[in-house]
Design a protein around this motif. Structure first.
Motif, PDB file in Angstrom:
ATOM      1  N   PHE A  26     -37.138   7.978  34.303  1.00  0.00           N
ATOM      2  CA  PHE A  26     -36.775   8.958  35.330  1.00  0.00           C
ATOM      3  C   PHE A  26     -36.203   8.289  36.572  1.00  0.00           C
ATOM      4  CE2 PHE A  26     -39.486  11.638  32.726  1.00  0.00           C
ATOM      5  CZ  PHE A  26     -38.830  12.859  32.792  1.00  0.00           C
ATOM      6  N   GLY A  27     -36.627   7.053  36.845  1.00  0.00           N
ATOM      7  CA  GLY A  27     -36.129   6.359  38.022  1.00  0.00           C
ATOM      8  C   GLY A  27     -34.720   5.837  37.878  1.00  0.00           C
ATOM      9  N   THR A  28     -34.287   5.559  36.645  1.00  0.00           N
ATOM     10  CA  THR A  28     -32.934   5.041  36.443  1.00  0.00           C
ATOM     11  C   THR A  28     -31.963   6.087  35.917  1.00  0.00           C
ATOM     12  OG1 THR A  28     -33.494   4.286  34.205  1.00  0.00           O
ATOM     13  CG2 THR A  28     -33.739   2.693  35.994  1.00  0.00           C
ATOM     14  N   LEU A  29     -32.463   7.103  35.226  1.00  0.00           N
ATOM     15  CA  LEU A  29     -31.576   8.092  34.610  1.00  0.00           C
ATOM     16  C   LEU A  29     -31.451   9.373  35.416  1.00  0.00           C
ATOM     17  CD1 LEU A  29     -32.636   7.719  30.864  1.00  0.00           C
ATOM     18  CD2 LEU A  29     -30.774   6.580  32.082  1.00  0.00           C
ATOM     19  N   THR A  30     -32.195   9.495  36.522  1.00  0.00           N
ATOM     20  CA  THR A  30     -32.083  10.663  37.385  1.00  0.00           C
ATOM     21  C   THR A  30     -32.188  10.229  38.843  1.00  0.00           C
ATOM     22  OG1 THR A  30     -34.430  11.233  37.676  1.00  0.00           O
ATOM     23  CG2 THR A  30     -33.383  11.969  35.633  1.00  0.00           C
ATOM     24  N   VAL A  31     -31.935  11.181  39.737  1.00  0.00           N
ATOM     25  CA  VAL A  31     -32.105  10.920  41.161  1.00  0.00           C
ATOM     26  C   VAL A  31     -33.459  11.431  41.649  1.00  0.00           C
ATOM     27  CG1 VAL A  31     -29.651  10.983  41.644  1.00  0.00           C
ATOM     28  CG2 VAL A  31     -30.983  13.099  41.781  1.00  0.00           C
ATOM     29  N   ARG A  45     -37.713  -0.970  27.557  1.00  0.00           N
ATOM     30  CA  ARG A  45     -37.894  -0.450  26.193  1.00  0.00           C
ATOM     31  C   ARG A  45     -38.579   0.919  26.230  1.00  0.00           C
ATOM     32  NH1 ARG A  45     -40.690  -4.273  24.536  1.00  0.00           N
ATOM     33  NH2 ARG A  45     -38.925  -5.488  23.788  1.00  0.00           N
ATOM     34  N   GLY A  46     -39.664   1.011  26.988  1.00  0.00           N
ATOM     35  CA  GLY A  46     -40.352   2.287  27.108  1.00  0.00           C
ATOM     36  C   GLY A  46     -39.478   3.345  27.758  1.00  0.00           C
ATOM     37  N   GLY A  47     -38.710   2.917  28.751  1.00  0.00           N
ATOM     38  CA  GLY A  47     -37.841   3.855  29.441  1.00  0.00           C
ATOM     39  C   GLY A  47     -36.760   4.419  28.557  1.00  0.00           C
ATOM     40  N   MET A  48     -36.117   3.573  27.770  1.00  0.00           N
ATOM     41  CA  MET A  48     -35.036   4.058  26.912  1.00  0.00           C
ATOM     42  C   MET A  48     -35.575   4.873  25.740  1.00  0.00           C
ATOM     43  SD  MET A  48     -32.624   3.195  28.739  1.00  0.00           S
ATOM     44  CE  MET A  48     -31.281   3.795  27.715  1.00  0.00           C
ATOM     45  N   LEU A  49     -36.795   4.574  25.299  1.00  0.00           N
ATOM     46  CA  LEU A  49     -37.417   5.415  24.281  1.00  0.00           C
ATOM     47  C   LEU A  49     -37.770   6.792  24.839  1.00  0.00           C
ATOM     48  CD1 LEU A  49     -39.723   2.812  22.496  1.00  0.00           C
ATOM     49  CD2 LEU A  49     -37.814   4.048  21.449  1.00  0.00           C
ATOM     50  N   ALA A  50     -37.980   6.873  26.146  1.00  0.00           N
ATOM     51  CA  ALA A  50     -38.309   8.143  26.789  1.00  0.00           C
ATOM     52  C   ALA A  50     -37.084   8.869  27.323  1.00  0.00           C
ATOM     53  CB  ALA A  50     -39.294   7.901  27.934  1.00  0.00           C
ATOM     54  N   ALA A  51     -35.889   8.367  27.043  1.00  0.00           N
ATOM     55  CA  ALA A  51     -34.679   8.989  27.585  1.00  0.00           C
ATOM     56  C   ALA A  51     -34.530  10.433  27.119  1.00  0.00           C
ATOM     57  CB  ALA A  51     -33.449   8.177  27.182  1.00  0.00           C
ATOM     58  N   GLY A  52     -34.925  10.721  25.883  1.00  0.00           N
ATOM     59  CA  GLY A  52     -34.835  12.090  25.389  1.00  0.00           C
ATOM     60  C   GLY A  52     -35.683  13.053  26.195  1.00  0.00           C
ATOM     61  N   LEU A  53     -36.834  12.586  26.686  1.00  0.00           N
ATOM     62  CA  LEU A  53     -37.685  13.422  27.530  1.00  0.00           C
ATOM     63  C   LEU A  53     -36.991  13.728  28.856  1.00  0.00           C
ATOM     64  CD1 LEU A  53     -40.381  14.811  28.010  1.00  0.00           C
ATOM     65  CD2 LEU A  53     -41.296  12.628  28.830  1.00  0.00           C
ATOM     66  N   VAL A  54     -36.301  12.739  29.399  1.00  0.00           N
ATOM     67  CA  VAL A  54     -35.500  12.973  30.597  1.00  0.00           C
ATOM     68  C   VAL A  54     -34.452  14.045  30.307  1.00  0.00           C
ATOM     69  CG1 VAL A  54     -33.924  11.936  32.270  1.00  0.00           C
ATOM     70  CG2 VAL A  54     -35.854  10.615  31.404  1.00  0.00           C
ATOM     71  N   GLY A  55     -33.828  13.951  29.123  1.00  0.00           N
ATOM     72  CA  GLY A  55     -32.846  14.959  28.743  1.00  0.00           C
ATOM     73  C   GLY A  55     -33.453  16.344  28.636  1.00  0.00           C
ATOM     74  N   LEU A  56     -34.677  16.421  28.132  1.00  0.00           N
ATOM     75  CA  LEU A  56     -35.346  17.722  28.020  1.00  0.00           C
ATOM     76  C   LEU A  56     -35.558  18.337  29.402  1.00  0.00           C
ATOM     77  CD1 LEU A  56     -36.748  19.846  26.271  1.00  0.00           C
ATOM     78  CD2 LEU A  56     -38.850  18.485  26.453  1.00  0.00           C
ATOM     79  N   VAL A  57     -36.014  17.533  30.349  1.00  0.00           N
ATOM     80  CA  VAL A  57     -36.209  18.028  31.711  1.00  0.00           C
ATOM     81  C   VAL A  57     -34.876  18.465  32.318  1.00  0.00           C
ATOM     82  CG1 VAL A  57     -36.916  17.385  34.047  1.00  0.00           C
ATOM     83  CG2 VAL A  57     -38.290  16.669  32.082  1.00  0.00           C
ATOM     84  N   ALA A  58     -33.854  17.635  32.157  1.00  0.00           N
ATOM     85  CA  ALA A  58     -32.533  17.986  32.691  1.00  0.00           C
ATOM     86  C   ALA A  58     -32.000  19.253  32.033  1.00  0.00           C
ATOM     87  CB  ALA A  58     -31.557  16.825  32.472  1.00  0.00           C
ATOM     88  N   VAL A  60     -33.748  21.757  30.665  1.00  0.00           N
ATOM     89  CA  VAL A  60     -34.504  22.937  31.124  1.00  0.00           C
ATOM     90  C   VAL A  60     -34.027  23.357  32.514  1.00  0.00           C
ATOM     91  CG1 VAL A  60     -36.789  23.735  31.839  1.00  0.00           C
ATOM     92  CG2 VAL A  60     -36.514  22.503  29.679  1.00  0.00           C
ATOM     93  N   LEU A  61     -33.815  22.391  33.401  1.00  0.00           N
ATOM     94  CA  LEU A  61     -33.314  22.712  34.733  1.00  0.00           C
ATOM     95  C   LEU A  61     -31.904  23.284  34.663  1.00  0.00           C
ATOM     96  CD1 LEU A  61     -34.590  19.595  36.731  1.00  0.00           C
ATOM     97  CD2 LEU A  61     -35.537  21.913  36.747  1.00  0.00           C
ATOM     98  N   SER A  62     -31.081  22.731  33.794  1.00  0.00           N
ATOM     99  CA  SER A  62     -29.710  23.219  33.615  1.00  0.00           C
ATOM    100  C   SER A  62     -29.710  24.655  33.114  1.00  0.00           C
ATOM    101  CB  SER A  62     -28.972  22.307  32.631  1.00  0.00           C
ATOM    102  OG  SER A  62     -27.700  22.824  32.312  1.00  0.00           O
ATOM    103  N   ALA A  63     -30.494  24.898  32.057  1.00  0.00           N
ATOM    104  CA  ALA A  63     -30.580  26.255  31.519  1.00  0.00           C
ATOM    105  C   ALA A  63     -31.195  27.201  32.538  1.00  0.00           C
ATOM    106  CB  ALA A  63     -31.414  26.240  30.238  1.00  0.00           C
ATOM    107  N   GLY A  64     -32.180  26.699  33.294  1.00  0.00           N
ATOM    108  CA  GLY A  64     -32.833  27.548  34.278  1.00  0.00           C
ATOM    109  C   GLY A  64     -31.874  28.085  35.323  1.00  0.00           C
ATOM    110  N   LEU A  65     -31.004  27.226  35.843  1.00  0.00           N
ATOM    111  CA  LEU A  65     -30.038  27.689  36.836  1.00  0.00           C
ATOM    112  C   LEU A  65     -29.069  28.687  36.219  1.00  0.00           C
ATOM    113  CD1 LEU A  65     -28.852  27.681  39.636  1.00  0.00           C
ATOM    114  CD2 LEU A  65     -27.528  25.635  39.020  1.00  0.00           C
TER     115      LEU A  65
END
Length: 273
Positions: A26-31, A45-58, A60-65
Motif C-alpha cells: 500500500f505504501g508503494t502502489l498507492t498514495v 516479496r510480501g508486498g508484490m504478493l499482496a498487490a492484488g489486495l491493493v487492486g481490490l481496494v482500488a 472497490v473505491l473506483s466502483a463506489g464513486l
C-alpha cells in the motif's frame, strides 16, 4: 508507484512479517498514508504478493464513486469517468505516466540505454500522448457501456480491472525477470516473487472473477475468468517486449503493465453484449 526508504532498515536476512508486506504494497502502489518500515527484498516479496489486495481496494473505491454518481442522477458516462479517475488519483497518475514513458521508449527506436534516458525525462512525447488518449478513451467507453447495461456489471468491471492491473505487477516481479536499472522500484522488486506463488494468485483471481460473474449465468462466469487471463496475457506480451527492448523492467514498465492489463480486462468484459 512511489518509493520511500525506512529510517532504520532491518537486517536483510530477517524475515518480513505479513504486515511488512502489506505496508510495502500500500505504501508503494498507492498514495494512501502508509509508512513503509522495510525496504528490502523480503518486504518487497510480501508486498508484490499482496498487490492484488491493493487492486481490490482500488477497485472497490473506483466502483463506489461510479455507483454514487449513478445514484445521484449522473449518466453512465460521468460515472465511468469517475471510476477511471479513482485509480489515477490513488497512484498520483504514476501508472499512466509509466504507460506514456514506456510508449515513448518503445517508440523511439533508440538503443536500450538511450531509450531508458528518454523514459526518465519529465516530458511526454507523441507516442506517449497518443497511447494515453487511446487507453483512457477505451477505459471510459467500456465502463460507460457496462454501467448503462447494469450498475452491478459496471461495479464488477471496475473491480476486475483494478485487480487484474495489480496482479500483472505480481507476475512481472516473478523470478527470472531482470531489472533494467540498478536503482529504482524496478530493481527493488524484480525477481522477488516465487513463480508458484504468482501462478497460484492468478488462479485464485481468475476463479474469483468467474464466481462473481456467475451471477449472470455461465457466460458471465466465463467472461469474468477470461477478462483476468486475457489481461495478464496482454501484460505478459508487453513485459516480454520491454525486457527484450530495455534489458529488464523499470517502475515505468510496471505502470504500463498495470494500465495494459486494466484496459484489456475491460475490453473483454464489454465483448459479447
Amino acid at each position: 508507484m512511489r518509493t520511500s526508504s525506512p529510517s532504520s532498515p532491518p537486517s536483510p536476512a530477517s524475515p518480513a512479517s505479513p504486515l511488512d508486506g502489506l505496508r510495502f504494497a500500500f505504501g508503494t502502489l498507492t498514495v494512501l498514508p502508509v509508512r513503509v518500515h522495510r525496504w528490502d527484498r523480503a518486504a518487497a516479496r510480501g508486498g508484490m504478493l499482496a498487490a492484488g489486495l491493493v487492486g481490490l481496494v482500488a477497485g472497490v473505491l473506483s466502483a463506489g464513486l461510479g455507483l454514487v454518481l449513478l445514484f445521484l442522477g449522473a449518466g453512465p458516462l460521468l460515472a465511468a469517468v469517475g471510476s477511471v479517475a479513482v485509480p489515477a488519483v490513488l497512484t498520483r497518475g504514476l501508472h499512466l505516466d509509466g504507460l506514456a514513458d514506456t510508449a515513448d521508449g518503445l517508440g523511439s527506436g533508440k538503443p536500450a540505454e538511450e531509450a531508458l534516458r528518454i523514459m526518465k525525462r519529465s516530458d511526454i512525447g507523441p507516442f506517449g500522448v497518443l497511447t494515453l488518449v487511446l487507453v483512457l478513451l477505451a477505459q471510459v467507453a467500456v465502463l460507460a457501456q457496462v454501467y448503462d447495461d447494469a450498475w452491478a456489471r459496471g461495479a464488477a468491471a471496475a473491480v476486475t480491472a483494478a485487480v487484474s492491473a495489480r496482479l500483472a505487477l505480481t507476475l512481472a516481479a516473478r523470478g527470472g525477470v531482470p531489472a533494467a536499472r540498478p536503482e529504482g522500484l524496478g530493481a527493488a522488486v524484480a525477481g522477488v516473487v516465487p513463480v508458484p506463488g504468482a501462478l497460484a494468485l492468478t488462479a485464485l483471481c481468475a476463479a474469483g472473477a468467474a464466481a462473481w460473474g456467475a451471477g449472470s449465468g455461465p457466460q458471465g462466469a466465463l467472461r469474468g475468468a477470461a477478462a483476468v487471463l486475457f489481461a495478464l496475457g496482454a501484460a505478459e506480451l508487453l513485459l516480454r517486449r520491454c525486457v527484450r527492448r530495455f534489458g529488464g523492467v523499470t517502475g515505468d514498465v510496471f505502470g504500463a503493465l498495470a494500465e495494459t492489463a486494466a484496459t484489456t480486462a475491460l475490453v473483454v468484459l464489454a465483448l459479447g453484449h
